[in-house]
Scaffold this motif. Structure first.
Motif, PDB file in Angstrom:
ATOM      1  N   ALA A  35       0.846  -1.192   0.000  1.00 18.41           N
ATOM      2  CA  ALA A  35       0.000   0.000   0.000  1.00 18.41           C
ATOM      3  C   ALA A  35       0.877   1.236   0.000  1.00 18.41           C
ATOM      4  O   ALA A  35       2.037   1.198   0.415  1.00 18.41           O
ATOM      5  CB  ALA A  35      -0.906  -0.002   1.223  1.00 18.41           C
ATOM      6  N   ARG A  36       0.288   2.318  -0.485  1.00 18.97           N
ATOM      7  CA  ARG A  36       0.988   3.593  -0.527  1.00 18.97           C
ATOM      8  C   ARG A  36       0.076   4.680   0.034  1.00 18.97           C
ATOM      9  O   ARG A  36      -1.134   4.577  -0.052  1.00 18.97           O
ATOM     10  CB  ARG A  36       1.386   3.941  -1.955  1.00 18.97           C
ATOM     11  CG  ARG A  36       2.275   2.882  -2.596  1.00 18.97           C
ATOM     12  CD  ARG A  36       2.706   3.282  -3.980  1.00 18.97           C
ATOM     13  NE  ARG A  36       3.785   4.248  -3.982  1.00 18.97           N
ATOM     14  CZ  ARG A  36       5.078   3.974  -3.816  1.00 18.97           C
ATOM     15  NH1 ARG A  36       5.452   2.739  -3.634  1.00 18.97           N
ATOM     16  NH2 ARG A  36       5.981   4.916  -3.846  1.00 18.97           N
ATOM     17  N   LEU A  37       0.662   5.686   0.597  1.00 18.88           N
ATOM     18  CA  LEU A  37      -0.076   6.853   1.048  1.00 18.88           C
ATOM     19  C   LEU A  37       0.679   8.088   0.580  1.00 18.88           C
ATOM     20  O   LEU A  37       1.798   7.989   0.105  1.00 18.88           O
ATOM     21  CB  LEU A  37      -0.266   6.858   2.568  1.00 18.88           C
ATOM     22  CG  LEU A  37       0.991   6.907   3.431  1.00 18.88           C
ATOM     23  CD1 LEU A  37       1.217   8.320   3.916  1.00 18.88           C
ATOM     24  CD2 LEU A  37       0.831   5.978   4.603  1.00 18.88           C
ATOM     25  N   GLY A  38       0.049   9.224   0.723  1.00 18.83           N
ATOM     26  CA  GLY A  38       0.682  10.446   0.263  1.00 18.83           C
ATOM     27  C   GLY A  38       0.655  11.537   1.311  1.00 18.83           C
ATOM     28  O   GLY A  38       0.227  11.330   2.455  1.00 18.83           O
ATOM     29  N   LEU A  39       1.077  12.703   0.886  1.00 14.08           N
ATOM     30  CA  LEU A  39       1.125  13.840   1.796  1.00 14.08           C
ATOM     31  C   LEU A  39      -0.262  14.241   2.287  1.00 14.08           C
ATOM     32  O   LEU A  39      -0.401  14.729   3.405  1.00 14.08           O
ATOM     33  CB  LEU A  39       1.809  15.020   1.109  1.00 14.08           C
ATOM     34  CG  LEU A  39       3.263  14.784   0.695  1.00 14.08           C
ATOM     35  CD1 LEU A  39       3.794  15.986  -0.077  1.00 14.08           C
ATOM     36  CD2 LEU A  39       4.120  14.502   1.912  1.00 14.08           C
ATOM     37  N   ASP A  40      -1.291  14.026   1.462  1.00 13.35           N
ATOM     38  CA  ASP A  40      -2.654  14.362   1.878  1.00 13.35           C
ATOM     39  C   ASP A  40      -3.050  13.574   3.125  1.00 13.35           C
ATOM     40  O   ASP A  40      -3.635  14.129   4.051  1.00 13.35           O
ATOM     41  CB  ASP A  40      -3.635  14.089   0.734  1.00 13.35           C
ATOM     42  CG  ASP A  40      -5.028  14.609   1.020  1.00 13.35           C
ATOM     43  OD1 ASP A  40      -5.146  15.692   1.629  1.00 13.35           O
ATOM     44  OD2 ASP A  40      -6.000  13.945   0.628  1.00 13.35           O
ATOM     45  N   GLY A  41      -2.715  12.296   3.151  1.00 14.70           N
ATOM     46  CA  GLY A  41      -3.010  11.474   4.323  1.00 14.70           C
ATOM     47  C   GLY A  41      -2.248  11.941   5.552  1.00 14.70           C
ATOM     48  O   GLY A  41      -2.784  11.955   6.662  1.00 14.70           O
ATOM     49  N   LEU A  42      -1.003  12.353   5.358  1.00 10.79           N
ATOM     50  CA  LEU A  42      -0.210  12.851   6.485  1.00 10.79           C
ATOM     51  C   LEU A  42      -0.720  14.209   6.959  1.00 10.79           C
ATOM     52  O   LEU A  42      -0.793  14.461   8.161  1.00 10.79           O
ATOM     53  CB  LEU A  42       1.267  12.943   6.092  1.00 10.79           C
ATOM     54  CG  LEU A  42       1.952  11.607   5.788  1.00 10.79           C
ATOM     55  CD1 LEU A  42       3.397  11.840   5.366  1.00 10.79           C
ATOM     56  CD2 LEU A  42       1.884  10.672   6.980  1.00 10.79           C
ATOM     57  N   LEU A  43      -1.084  15.074   6.014  1.00 17.78           N
ATOM     58  CA  LEU A  43      -1.645  16.375   6.396  1.00 17.78           C
ATOM     59  C   LEU A  43      -2.934  16.195   7.187  1.00 17.78           C
ATOM     60  O   LEU A  43      -3.212  16.949   8.116  1.00 17.78           O
ATOM     61  CB  LEU A  43      -1.923  17.234   5.154  1.00 17.78           C
ATOM     62  CG  LEU A  43      -0.723  17.832   4.449  1.00 17.78           C
ATOM     63  CD1 LEU A  43      -1.138  18.447   3.120  1.00 17.78           C
ATOM     64  CD2 LEU A  43      -0.058  18.876   5.336  1.00 17.78           C
ATOM     65  N   GLY A  44      -3.723  15.176   6.812  1.00 20.99           N
ATOM     66  CA  GLY A  44      -4.983  14.906   7.498  1.00 20.99           C
ATOM     67  C   GLY A  44      -4.801  14.558   8.967  1.00 20.99           C
ATOM     68  O   GLY A  44      -5.738  14.656   9.755  1.00 20.99           O
ATOM     69  N   LEU A  45      -3.593  14.168   9.344  1.00 19.16           N
ATOM     70  CA  LEU A  45      -3.318  13.849  10.744  1.00 19.16           C
ATOM     71  C   LEU A  45      -3.177  15.103  11.614  1.00 19.16           C
ATOM     72  O   LEU A  45      -3.226  15.017  12.838  1.00 19.16           O
ATOM     73  CB  LEU A  45      -2.045  12.998  10.856  1.00 19.16           C
ATOM     74  CG  LEU A  45      -2.118  11.618  10.211  1.00 19.16           C
ATOM     75  CD1 LEU A  45      -0.736  10.956  10.225  1.00 19.16           C
ATOM     76  CD2 LEU A  45      -3.146  10.746  10.896  1.00 19.16           C
ATOM     77  N   ILE A  46      -2.991  16.257  10.980  1.00 20.33           N
ATOM     78  CA  ILE A  46      -2.885  17.515  11.725  1.00 20.33           C
ATOM     79  C   ILE A  46      -4.294  17.951  12.120  1.00 20.33           C
ATOM     80  O   ILE A  46      -5.117  18.241  11.247  1.00 20.33           O
ATOM     81  CB  ILE A  46      -2.216  18.623  10.877  1.00 20.33           C
ATOM     82  CG1 ILE A  46      -0.817  18.198  10.440  1.00 20.33           C
ATOM     83  CG2 ILE A  46      -2.181  19.942  11.654  1.00 20.33           C
ATOM     84  CD1 ILE A  46      -0.197  19.130   9.412  1.00 20.33           C
ATOM     85  N   PRO A  47      -4.600  17.971  13.413  1.00 22.36           N
ATOM     86  CA  PRO A  47      -5.957  18.324  13.834  1.00 22.36           C
ATOM     87  C   PRO A  47      -6.349  19.743  13.398  1.00 22.36           C
ATOM     88  O   PRO A  47      -5.557  20.672  13.474  1.00 22.36           O
ATOM     89  CB  PRO A  47      -5.900  18.242  15.369  1.00 22.36           C
ATOM     90  CG  PRO A  47      -4.667  17.477  15.681  1.00 22.36           C
ATOM     91  CD  PRO A  47      -3.726  17.677  14.538  1.00 22.36           C
TER      92      PRO A  47
END
Length: 161
Positions: A35-47
């Motif tokens: 599986a792969r993820l991107g910066l959008d998924g990581l940005l989504g972790l910022i509350p």
């Protein structure tokens, strides 16, 4: 609306958008998983701000599509992809998992490429989507109105009015 007639400019824009979508949705390989993820998924972790920042970056694809003369029904479908990503992404944990799977940017680049390569078919399916979304929203509004009316009526009856 007039399409950008310069094929070289369109090709360059398409390559840039494909690269942006890859960075946002699939640039990071998860070790031990296929599986792969991107910066959008990581940005989504910022509350609070993460999903908003991701949506702003995602809007670059839509603004390029506008510049290329993409019709409103296709743009609506693209905006829906981003909106769904933002709304579901705001739900703790479930939203973060959804972000890794939905890949709104890559969906939008595929939609743009489909329109540029086969405009008639893409326009037909996008118009069908827009009508379906409109119908769902009307039904939802009627349902909310009916439930609101029933609630007010029940409260008035309970109060003896």
């Amino acid at each position: 609306m007039k399409k950008d007639g310069n094929k070289a400019t369109q090709g360059t824009s398409r390559k840039r958008l494909e690269k942006l979508a890859w960075y946002m949705d699939s640039s990071i390989k998860i070790p031990g998983f296929n599986a792969r993820l991107g910066l959008d998924g990581l940005l989504g972790l910022i509350p609070g701000a993460g999903d908003t920042i991701g949506a702003l970056i995602s809007s670059i694809v839509i603004s390029e599509a506008v510049r290329m003369g993409v019709p409103k029904s296709v743009l609506l479908k693209m905006a829906f992809n981003i909106a769904l990503d933002v709304v579901v992404g705001a739900v703790p944990v479930l939203g973060d998992l959804f972000d890794f799977v939905w890949k709104a940017n890559q969906r939008n680049v595929v939609l743009l490429n489909d329109y540029l390569e086969n405009p008639r078919e893409t326009l037909a399916t996008s118009r069908l989507f827009a009508w379906g979304l409109g119908a769902v929203l009307v039904i939802f509004a009627i349902l909310v109105g009916t439930l609101g009316f029933a609630l007010v009526r029940a409260l008035l009856n309970a109060g003896g009015v």
